[in-house]
Design an enzyme around this catalytic site. Structure first.
Site, PDB file in Angstrom:
ATOM      1  N   VAL A 128       0.709  -1.259   0.058  1.00 39.26           N
ATOM      2  CA  VAL A 128      -0.165   0.137   0.020  1.00 39.26           C
ATOM      3  C   VAL A 128       0.852   1.257  -0.039  1.00 39.26           C
ATOM      4  O   VAL A 128       0.342   2.437   0.207  1.00 39.26           O
ATOM      5  CB  VAL A 128      -1.072   0.197   1.442  1.00 39.26           C
ATOM      6  CG1 VAL A 128      -1.783  -0.874   1.065  1.00 39.26           C
ATOM      7  CG2 VAL A 128      -0.297  -0.224   2.532  1.00 39.26           C
ATOM      8  N   GLY A 129       2.089   1.187  -0.159  1.00 38.65           N
ATOM      9  CA  GLY A 129       2.967   2.328  -0.222  1.00 38.65           C
ATOM     10  C   GLY A 129       3.667   2.926   1.050  1.00 38.65           C
ATOM     11  O   GLY A 129       4.316   4.012   1.048  1.00 38.65           O
ATOM     12  N   LYS A 130       3.842   2.091   2.044  1.00 35.17           N
ATOM     13  CA  LYS A 130       4.380   2.239   3.419  1.00 35.17           C
ATOM     14  C   LYS A 130       5.702   2.746   3.204  1.00 35.17           C
ATOM     15  O   LYS A 130       6.268   3.852   3.688  1.00 35.17           O
ATOM     16  CB  LYS A 130       4.316   1.161   4.361  1.00 35.17           C
ATOM     17  CG  LYS A 130       2.920   0.901   4.698  1.00 35.17           C
ATOM     18  CD  LYS A 130       2.880   0.075   5.846  1.00 35.17           C
ATOM     19  CE  LYS A 130       3.446  -1.382   5.546  1.00 35.17           C
ATOM     20  NZ  LYS A 130       2.903  -2.281   4.392  1.00 35.17           N
TER      21      LYS A 130
ATOM     22  N   SER B  55     -14.581 -11.913  15.402  1.00 36.09           N
ATOM     23  CA  SER B  55     -15.463 -11.336  14.514  1.00 36.09           C
ATOM     24  C   SER B  55     -16.354 -12.318  13.561  1.00 36.09           C
ATOM     25  O   SER B  55     -17.235 -12.053  12.976  1.00 36.09           O
ATOM     26  CB  SER B  55     -14.506 -10.152  13.684  1.00 36.09           C
ATOM     27  OG  SER B  55     -13.828 -11.220  12.663  1.00 36.09           O
TER      28      SER B  55
ATOM     29  N   LYS C 121     -12.566  -4.697   5.493  1.00 36.45           N
ATOM     30  CA  LYS C 121     -13.807  -5.969   5.351  1.00 36.45           C
ATOM     31  C   LYS C 121     -14.800  -5.602   4.310  1.00 36.45           C
ATOM     32  O   LYS C 121     -15.225  -6.625   3.432  1.00 36.45           O
ATOM     33  CB  LYS C 121     -14.222  -6.237   6.732  1.00 36.45           C
ATOM     34  CG  LYS C 121     -13.514  -6.949   7.629  1.00 36.45           C
ATOM     35  CD  LYS C 121     -14.103  -7.341   9.155  1.00 36.45           C
ATOM     36  CE  LYS C 121     -13.063  -7.667   9.985  1.00 36.45           C
ATOM     37  NZ  LYS C 121     -13.946  -7.948  11.369  1.00 36.45           N
TER      38      LYS C 121
END
Length: 783
Positions: free
Chosen positions: A364-366, A686, A729
């Site tokens: 994600v580009g960290k 969950s 989610k």
């Protein structure tokens, strides 16, 4: 010589007890000891106020500070307190004279002091020929041991020669031999003088043999050392002669160069003083010696660190925003934080460097945004990967006592960039481990604490280095792998997964031009329409980031480059048919679902370190295989998920009558709950409402709607509790083409983080109870 009865027991008496550690007192000898423990001082004072008699008992374990009766041996020595002198620190120096062995029959505590009940052991001397022979042999061996180098005072031999009783001789020799307390206690507990002298003779013979071998080893070592010293002196003489012939020392230039570097390094005063001291040591060290090489390497590191070198910050907020927007699409929260820092620096130039923690799925580009931040700030960029690091020395460095030791990765990174205020990225900080070599996460606490890192001390440098101007950025996939004390020192910024529209824009703006350039293609040679990119995203990737998407685009570029090279194609337009030809059959079926839902199968949403994902949960009721119903849980489930499954089963079973429309409960049966894929670990609460829905479907025979996904924790009363990772989610449900998502009502505020176009495509239903979930998810008709 006629053997006599060796032991005669006196009548039973009671005496105070003095516990002693790491030594044994013997009869007929004078002992001096320092008494400091409270229980010992009370026993000593009681003896002084009474008959001046006291029994010394040795502790079994020297480490026990507050001994109990079970911690003391039961054979000791009855002693007379000859003298007891108080010491200013509250202790007492006592002189005791051993009188006789004492056999304890009862040991107890009275008035916070040890007391014992027992009898002293009287011995009769043996004066026969055998006893005299053993006495002479003992004296001879004792004298040989002393001559071979055993550290025994000379007056000990004189004392042994004045004795004539073999039992007393054995006690005296045992007292002066450097034996362990356990071995001396064994001699004390030997009441028979003949057996006692035999054991001492065996001990002396063994000590003599050991000393002979030890002396041989020492002689050989000294001989070799003498040869080495002789060679050293000859080499030193040769070096001096050569220096006289040349008229100068070879190291003169090196010393002058190091002195110049020390002056130019602008070190703090304490660091400069240490550098000059090490330089003096280098001048005194022998040339080419290991010590000289270690000092020279250390001075090279010390003088090359940027003690006073700072990059000039580019405090142009507009330019920084342009750079961040140019290199990365989205990531508004991260960009705002960097721009805030720049704006504050314009107002307060003394602001310490921030410590940020980027948390999010892979791709994600960290890591890449760290380079953009450094460019926007006008600073150098340093990246250190900490994945798999288990040694504390990787962070703090090794001590200089080790050959080949080096500073830690932080100081090495500062050294490589040549400035004291870089953007320093610590990648994969959640992948560090710990073992017997230390905990590297704990070593990071000082470096990442703004209140301490201005005095960061590396084990190798041994001088404080100021890290307060460094902008530290750490990256992690999840926060669970980061200890709380370390997490507390960082400002956590979460990187969400990309939506389909964001991936499409990233591919058009960044990935396609990048891969075209890498593969030597021009924009006119390969045409990737928007619908082709969307199909690639939907059917060939399923991820939170864009890493696999970039790989697929690279594959298209390679295939195009091959056609250009082999067939001379000047322009290639990729359509759906050619896309399948290049990338193969679709790996994922976007938006496809079964025409009808299955009984006992429900769709759940989970959050992993790779982003959100969709899972199927299957429940089957089978006849009991034993006397009692059982629940089988498979699919590599964690403890929390197993407990959630038990809660869901109990909650649904309590509602069985209302669900079935009858008053009676269903017949007992075994339940098998399975969560594919079985090789992937799963955990968390969950999936509670998903398991409950699947069980209710299996119980009633009503299928679960195939276009409904859900997430939420369940309670025994049927309440739906909030969960984490809701944005990821919902994005996973959108990627999978689902239409309805059931979420906890208390998570409604988290929907603000979900992109609007995703919410427009989905029907998100907040619920509070299981009954609402079943009403939405279950079909009205049985299958």
């Amino acid at each position: 010589m006629k053997a006599k009865k060796p032991v005669k027991r006196a009548r039973t008496r009671t005496y105070p007890v003095l516990p002693i550690r790491d030594t044994v007192h013997f009869p007929n000898l004078v002992h001096t000891l320092l008494v400091g423990r409270a229980v010992s001082l009370r026993a000593l004072r009681e003896a002084l106020n009474g008959s001046r008699l006291i029994v010394t008992l040795t502790q079994k374990d020297v480490a026990v500070e507050d001994p109990q009766p079970k911690d003391l041996y039961r054979v000791g020595t009855l002693c007379e307190v000859v003298q007891a002198v108080p010491v200013p620190d509250g202790t007492m120096r006592a002189v005791l004279r051993g009188l006789a062995r004492f056999n304890v029959t009862d040991l107890f505590v009275e008035d916070a002091a040890f007391q014992c009940r027992g009898a002293s052991v009287e011995e009769r001397s043996s004066n026969g020929k055998t006893a005299i022979a053993k006495y002479r042999e003992a004296v001879r061996l004792f004298e040989e041991v002393m001559d071979l180098g055993k550290q025994i005072p000379p007056e000990a031999l004189q004392l042994v020669m004045e004795l004539r009783d073999i039992g007393a001789v054995a006690d005296c020799i045992c007292h002066h031999l450097p034996l362990e307390a356990q071995a001396k206690q064994a001699i004390l507990e030997q009441f028979d003088p003949n057996r006692r002298i035999n054991e001492i003779l065996a001990t002396l013979a063994r000590e003599r043999e050991i000393l002979i071998v030890q002396n041989e080893i020492r002689s050989e070592v000294e001989r070799r050392l003498g040869d080495t010293q002789r060679d050293y002196y000859l080499r030193e003489q040769l070096r001096v002669i050569q220096q006289e012939l040349r008229g100068a020392d070879d190291r003169g230039d090196d010393v002058s160069e190091i002195q110049k570097k020390i002056k130019e390094a602008n070190m703090p005063p304490e660091v400069r003083e240490k550098a000059e001291n090490e330089l003096n040591r280098l001048q005194r060290a022998a040339p080419a010696s290991p010590e000289g090489m270690v000092i020279r390497t250390y001075l090279d590191w010390l003088t090359s660190l940027p003690w006073d070198v700072l990059s000039q910050d580019a405090l142009d907020v507009r330019r920084a925003k342009e750079i961040l927007d140019r290199d990365h699409f989205g990531l508004k929260q991260v960009k705002d934080r960097v721009l805030d820092f720049l704006a504050v620096r314009q107002v307060a130039s003394s602001l310490r460097g921030p410590i940020l923690c980027f948390v999010g799925p892979p791709g994600v580009g960290k890591t890449s945004i760290g380079k953009s931040i450094a460019e926007a700030l006008g600073r150098k960029f340093v990246r250190v990967s900490l994945g798999g690091v288990r040694d504390e020395a990787e962070i703090r460095g090794h001590r200089r006592t080790y050959i080949g030791s080096l500073p830690g990765r932080i100081i090495q990174g500062i050294h490589s960039c040549g400035t004291r205020n870089p953007v320093f990225m610590l990648d994969e900080v959640d992948k560090m481990g710990m073992d017997f070599r230390g905990d590297p996460t704990s070593a990071l606490l000082e470096a990442l604490d703004p209140e301490q890192n201005d005095k960061f001390t590396d084990h190798y440098i041994e001088c404080p280095f100021d890290l307060s101007a460094v902008m530290f950025i750490t990256t992690a996939n999840t926060l669970e792998g980061i200890p709380w004390p370390l997490r507390d020192r960082m400002e956590v910024i979460e990187f969400p997964g990309y939506t389909e529209e964001e991936k499409l824009q990233i591919a058009k703006r960044f990935l396609v031009p990048k891969q075209l350039q890498l593969h030597g293609l021009k924009r006119s040679q390969l045409s990737l329409r928007q619908d082709i990119l969307r199909t690639t995203i939907r059917e060939y990737t399923r991820e939170a980031g864009v890493r696999n998407l970039e790989r697929q685009i690279a594959t298209l570029c390679r295939k195009t480059a091959r056609l250009v090279a082999e067939e001379g194609v000047s322009r290639l337009v990729v359509d759906q048919e050619r896309l399948m030809d290049f990338l193969g059959k679709p790996k994922y079926q976007y938006g496809s679902k079964e025409r009808r839902g299955d009984v006992g199968t429900a769709t759940g949403l989970v959050y992993t370190e790779f982003g959100g994902d969709v899972v199927l949960i299957e429940v089957v009721r089978v006849p009991c295989q034993g006397p009692e119903p059982k629940v089988y849980l498979t699919g590599h489930l964690g403890e929390i998920m197993k407990e959630s499954a038990q809660t869901a089963i109990t909650c649904v079973y309590a509602r069985a009558a209302s669900l079935l429309g009858a008053k009676q409960v269903p017949d007992p049966c075994d339940l098998h709950i399975h969560v594919p894929a079985g090789a992937v670990p799963k955990d968390g609460p969950s999936a509670g409402i998903t398991i409950a829905t699947a069980y209710a479907s299996a119980l009633t025979g009503r299928p679960v709607r195939s276009d409904v996904a859900m997430t939420g924790e369940i309670t025994l009363r049927g309440k739906v509790l909030p969960v984490g990772g809701l944005r990821e989610k919902i994005l996973a449900a959108h990627r999978a083409g689902l239409k309805t998502v059931v979420v906890p009502k208390r998570n409604s505020s988290d929907l603000d983080d979900v992109p609007r176009h995703v919410l427009d495509d989905l029907r998100v239903v907040p619920v509070e109870t299981l009954d609402e979930v079943l009403e939405i998810a279950l079909d009205a008709q049985k299958k």
